[in-house]
Design an enzyme around this catalytic site. Sequence first.
Site: not given
Length: 264
Positions: A69, A203
């Site tokens: 991530c 994101c």
Amino acid sequence: MLSMEVKLRVADPAGNITIFVTSPVERNLYAKVANELLAIKEFRGEQVGFIERHEDGSSHMEMMGGEFCGNASRSIGMLFARQNNVESGNVLVEITGSDRPLNTKVDFENETSEIDMPIPKRIESINVSGLGKFPIVLIDGINHIIAESVDATDENFEKFKKAVYENYDIEAFGVMFFDKEKNYITPAVYVKDTDTTFFESSCGSGTLATVTYLGQDLKDGVLKFDIKQPGGTIASQIYKENGEIKKITIGGVVKLSDKLEIEL
């Protein structure tokens, strides 16, 4: 209930709320702890990361499903900097999905954190029943599909999910529903271990994938992008030489909570 006490910090990188567990938790409990934390509505969490400390005093971040991530990476860079009283400068971050420490440049005065992202492995194509063929960007720890001109619905996401797991064995994947005219993505991410799907506010790894896709034709030089997302904008730059990606960065504001302690 798990009947355990955990210490937390909550980060907000462009709305992609990340809950960091800073106290020790056994890895076999990560999925349960993550799901309980994500169920606490006041946190508005979209993902959970666990801080692991090595014997030499260094730290490593393990995401809830072993995925990579980008937003969590640049956020943990800011947290590590704060813990070590670094007001501005570079901090190295170890995180799942990256085979090397990632450099994070933090600036507390402006509350920003910019990170050198892992270089994607390649772009392939994937056929999705009922929707067509799409580019899929392969990154260690997560794959992302760039879905131009496709409605960001649960029904469409399930079609992408079926196609991905028919073709790839991956900890997590995302679909970046992309409006190219507006430079706007609506990110949706699935994490296998926790069996969670979130239409995320932003994101980081999805931004990486989108910029990789947009920079395909660049041979030499730098391209800069501001990728708009529901929770805000992530700035990104791609550097290439002789058609090869040398570096991709993502950055922007990261808000950090005070230290928290809760019972699960």
